[in-house]
Motif scaffolding. Structure first.
Motif, PDB file in Angstrom:
ATOM      1  N   ARG A 244       3.478   3.453   6.256  1.00 56.18           N
ATOM      2  CA  ARG A 244       3.724   4.755   5.329  1.00 56.18           C
ATOM      3  C   ARG A 244       4.157   4.349   3.831  1.00 56.18           C
ATOM      4  O   ARG A 244       4.483   3.533   3.586  1.00 56.18           O
ATOM      5  N   PRO A 245       3.894   5.317   2.989  1.00 58.79           N
ATOM      6  CA  PRO A 245       4.049   5.182   1.678  1.00 58.79           C
ATOM      7  C   PRO A 245       5.868   4.750   1.457  1.00 58.79           C
ATOM      8  O   PRO A 245       6.680   5.132   2.074  1.00 58.79           O
ATOM      9  N   VAL A 294       4.231  -6.497  -0.675  1.00 57.46           N
ATOM     10  CA  VAL A 294       3.423  -5.360  -1.482  1.00 57.46           C
ATOM     11  C   VAL A 294       4.229  -4.029  -0.627  1.00 57.46           C
ATOM     12  O   VAL A 294       4.179  -3.788   0.491  1.00 57.46           O
ATOM     13  N   VAL A 295       4.650  -3.073  -1.785  1.00 62.78           N
ATOM     14  CA  VAL A 295       5.180  -1.704  -1.597  1.00 62.78           C
ATOM     15  C   VAL A 295       3.979  -0.672  -1.358  1.00 62.78           C
ATOM     16  O   VAL A 295       3.167  -0.762  -2.252  1.00 62.78           O
ATOM     17  N   VAL A 296       3.764  -0.069  -0.403  1.00 62.07           N
ATOM     18  CA  VAL A 296       2.695   0.844  -0.076  1.00 62.07           C
ATOM     19  C   VAL A 296       2.906   2.018  -0.928  1.00 62.07           C
ATOM     20  O   VAL A 296       3.855   2.750  -0.949  1.00 62.07           O
ATOM     21  N   GLU A 300      -3.514   9.833  -1.204  1.00 61.52           N
ATOM     22  CA  GLU A 300      -4.096  11.194  -0.686  1.00 61.52           C
ATOM     23  C   GLU A 300      -4.905  11.129   0.359  1.00 61.52           C
ATOM     24  O   GLU A 300      -5.477   9.969   0.767  1.00 61.52           O
ATOM     25  N   GLY A 301      -4.864  12.129   1.056  1.00 60.73           N
ATOM     26  CA  GLY A 301      -5.982  12.331   2.203  1.00 60.73           C
ATOM     27  C   GLY A 301      -5.314  11.670   3.406  1.00 60.73           C
ATOM     28  O   GLY A 301      -6.315  10.864   4.121  1.00 60.73           O
ATOM     29  N   LEU A 302      -4.091  11.667   3.850  1.00 64.14           N
ATOM     30  CA  LEU A 302      -3.656  10.900   4.878  1.00 64.14           C
ATOM     31  C   LEU A 302      -3.977  11.451   6.362  1.00 64.14           C
ATOM     32  O   LEU A 302      -4.165  12.579   6.481  1.00 64.14           O
ATOM     33  N   ALA A 327       1.174   9.514   7.207  1.00 64.79           N
ATOM     34  CA  ALA A 327       2.368  10.302   6.731  1.00 64.79           C
ATOM     35  C   ALA A 327       3.386  10.041   6.936  1.00 64.79           C
ATOM     36  O   ALA A 327       3.771   9.318   8.032  1.00 64.79           O
ATOM     37  N   PRO A 328       4.569  10.186   6.016  1.00 64.97           N
ATOM     38  CA  PRO A 328       5.840   9.798   6.208  1.00 64.97           C
ATOM     39  C   PRO A 328       6.397  10.651   7.566  1.00 64.97           C
ATOM     40  O   PRO A 328       5.908  11.673   8.181  1.00 64.97           O
TER      41      PRO A 328
END
Length: 369
Positions: A244-245, A294-296, A300-302, A327-328
């Motif tokens: 996830r982000p 690395v941080v995600v 867009e378009g999850l 998505a979170p």
């Protein structure tokens, strides 16, 4: 009358002499002469011309029989040869002397391409010194920048290589140093350039064992496969391949051919084509392997499969569809409800109270009549 008689007598004498001579030359070749006490053999040779009646062909000379030392007599028709003992073995045929080979010596294989390290900071490191050693004419220059007492295996291997490079070309160096470093580093090369260098050093030492006094001019390798196959070995985003982000994933690089410190300062990471802020963050390293944290980012378009790329020194490696950004996770709190819990006054949320502190008294219950 007397003269006439004398002439006749002379003529008769002459005719008799001619007859005797003719008889001597027209005989059948048999020995009709007397033998003296000496026992010598007289050979009669027939005149040239027509053969006597009853014989054909040309007469051949008769070779006298000669006694041999062993008492036997050689055949008149046999050609005498060298004397040899009956028990003597035949004389062997002479063996040709071996010819000396004039073929040139095989030149030992020298270092393959790295590829070349960017060497962004200009400070000598094992990766960039390896690149300098690829030119056999620069082995003295490389040896001068290698520490006299190498602090790690990579530097020690380079010292052995530079020493053997000079020695095999008759320009100094030390076979003893090269042999000692080679023996000490067996199975210890942790980088792709180190493994390639160790193989080349072994080849030089083997050449020296077979040709102790020989010197050759080394040639730089042209073309061929590089020593290092630089790539993204994998991306760790958890067992499900999703992230996830805001979460952190690990990007593993293998076959690194440069100084890791330079990548961490000047390299860049891209996710889904977007360059992340700041330089890469080191998670771990070992030999020619490097793991970056690395941080995600937000995309867009999850859900969406994304690529990961690392760029440094004009070279980019990429892993396509490395993981999927989802998505979170939804929050469980209701609208208007604070998401953080506040401990009541006098209550400690973490574990029991220390023994020296007074315990809180329970509030008295109120009775309703």
């Amino acid at each position: 009358m007397a003269v006439s008689l004398g002439v006749r007598i002379s003529g008769l004498l002459l005719i008799g002499a001619v007859a005797v001579a003719a008889a001597a030359f027209t005989g059948d070749g048999s020995d009709t002469s007397d033998r003296g006490d000496g026992g010598g053999t007289i050979v009669t040779v027939g005149p040239s011309g027509r053969s006597p009646a009853g014989r054909t062909g040309s007469p051949s000379p008769v070779v006298p029989a000669r006694p041999r030392p062993d008492g036997h007599v050689n055949s008149p028709t046999a050609t005498p040869g060298p004397l040899r003992s009956p028990d003597a073995s035949p004389t062997p045929a002479p063996t040709p002397a071996p010819s000396v080979s004039k073929s040139p010596l095989d030149i030992p294989v020298w270092l393959p391409p790295g590829p070349g390290s960017p060497d962004a900071d200009g400070i000598p490191d094992p990766s960039s010194v390896y690149d300098g050693l690829r030119a056999p004419t620069e082995c003295r220059t490389a040896l001068d920048v290698i520490p006299g007492k190498p602090a790690d295996d990579e530097w020690r291997l380079l010292r052995g290589l530079a020493s053997a490079c000079l020695a095999v070309q008759g320009k100094g160096g030390s076979w003893e140093t090269a042999s000692r470093d080679f023996a000490a580093l067996a199975g210890k090369s942790g980088t792709c350039k180190g493994r390639a260098g160790y193989t080349v050093l072994g080849g030089l030492l083997d050449f020296h064992r077979r040709h102790p006094a020989a010197t050759v001019r080394l040639e730089a390798a042209s073309g061929g496969n590089p020593a290092c196959a630089y790539t993204i070995a994998g991306v760790d985003s958890g067992g499900d391949g999703q992230a996830r982000p805001g979460e952190t994933v690990g990007v593993e690089l293998s076959g690194t051919y440069f100084d890791h410190a330079e990548l961490l300062r000047d390299g860049r990471v891209f996710i889904d084509g977007r360059q992340l802020d700041g330089p890469p963050v080191l998670a771990s390293e070992a030999g020619d392997h490097l793991v970056l944290n690395v941080v995600v980012p937000v995309v867009e378009g999850l859900p969406r499969a994304v690529d990961v790329a690392v760029r440094f020194g004009g070279v980019e490696v990429r892993a396509q569809d490395a993981f999927t950004v989802v998505a979170p996770a939804p929050t469980m709190s209701e609208p208007g409800t604070p998401t953080t819990s506040v401990a009541p006054q006098g209550v400690f949320p973490l574990g029991p109270l220390p023994a020296h502190l007074p315990r809180p008294q329970a509030a008295p219950r109120l009775r309703v009549p």
